[in-house]
Motif scaffolding. Sequence first.
Motif, PDB file in Angstrom:
ATOM      1  N   ASP A 124       0.813  -1.275   0.156  1.00  0.00           N
ATOM      2  CA  ASP A 124       0.458   0.253  -0.024  1.00  0.00           C
ATOM      3  C   ASP A 124       0.662   1.258  -0.024  1.00  0.00           C
ATOM      4  O   ASP A 124       1.695   1.830   0.351  1.00  0.00           O
ATOM      5  N   ALA A 125       0.748   1.981  -1.068  1.00  0.00           N
ATOM      6  CA  ALA A 125       1.437   2.647  -1.198  1.00  0.00           C
ATOM      7  C   ALA A 125       1.202   4.394  -0.483  1.00  0.00           C
ATOM      8  O   ALA A 125       2.346   5.046  -0.165  1.00  0.00           O
ATOM      9  N   LYS A 126      -0.172   4.060  -0.231  1.00  0.00           N
ATOM     10  CA  LYS A 126      -0.816   5.458   1.389  1.00  0.00           C
ATOM     11  C   LYS A 126       0.705   5.745   2.223  1.00  0.00           C
ATOM     12  O   LYS A 126       0.655   6.453   3.569  1.00  0.00           O
ATOM     13  N   ASN A 127       0.127   3.946   2.809  1.00  0.00           N
ATOM     14  CA  ASN A 127       0.559   3.718   4.230  1.00  0.00           C
ATOM     15  C   ASN A 127       1.739   2.501   4.982  1.00  0.00           C
ATOM     16  O   ASN A 127       2.396   2.632   5.791  1.00  0.00           O
ATOM     17  N   GLY A 148      -0.149  -0.348  -8.946  1.00  0.00           N
ATOM     18  CA  GLY A 148       0.192  -0.568  -7.538  1.00  0.00           C
ATOM     19  C   GLY A 148       1.186  -1.337  -7.854  1.00  0.00           C
ATOM     20  O   GLY A 148       2.420  -1.761  -8.405  1.00  0.00           O
ATOM     21  N   SER A 179       2.275   0.002   4.604  1.00  0.00           N
ATOM     22  CA  SER A 179       2.009  -2.020   4.825  1.00  0.00           C
ATOM     23  C   SER A 179       1.429  -2.366   3.910  1.00  0.00           C
ATOM     24  O   SER A 179       1.671  -2.623   2.491  1.00  0.00           O
TER      25      SER A 179
END
Length: 120
Positions: free
Chosen positions: A29-32, A62, A34
Motif C-alpha cells: 500500500d503506497a499510502k501507508n 500498484g 503496509s
Amino acid sequence: MPGRLTTHVLDTAQGRPAANMSIELWWLDAKNGSRTLLKTLRTNADGRTDAPLLVEDELRVGIYELVFAVGEYFSTQAIATGTPPFLDRVPVRFGIADATAHYHVPLLTSPWAYSTYRGS
C-alpha cells in the motif's frame, strides 16, 4: 487477453528449472506503507506456478513484491552453500501500471547471484 501476472524460476547453478521453490506474493500500500500477503505458492517441475499469480480483476495498478525462498530451495540441492546462506529470501519489488497487460517476472538464480527482468 486479460491482464495477468506470471513468474518462472531458473536454477542457473544447475542449468534447470527451480522446482518446488516457495514464492510469496505481496501487495504494498503506497499510502501507508503496509504490506498484505496475497498468496504463497510453489513452483512446479518447470519452475513455473501451475496458474498465473494474478488474473483479470485480481491484477490492480500498484506496487507488488515477489519473495523467492532461494536459500530454502538451495538447501535441498546437491550444492554446498554456507550457513547462513549468502542468499536467503530474494525480494523483487515492481510496479503494475497497466492492469490489462501481461507482466512476467522471471528469476534466474544460483546460491550466490540472481537477476530478473520484465519478460513476456
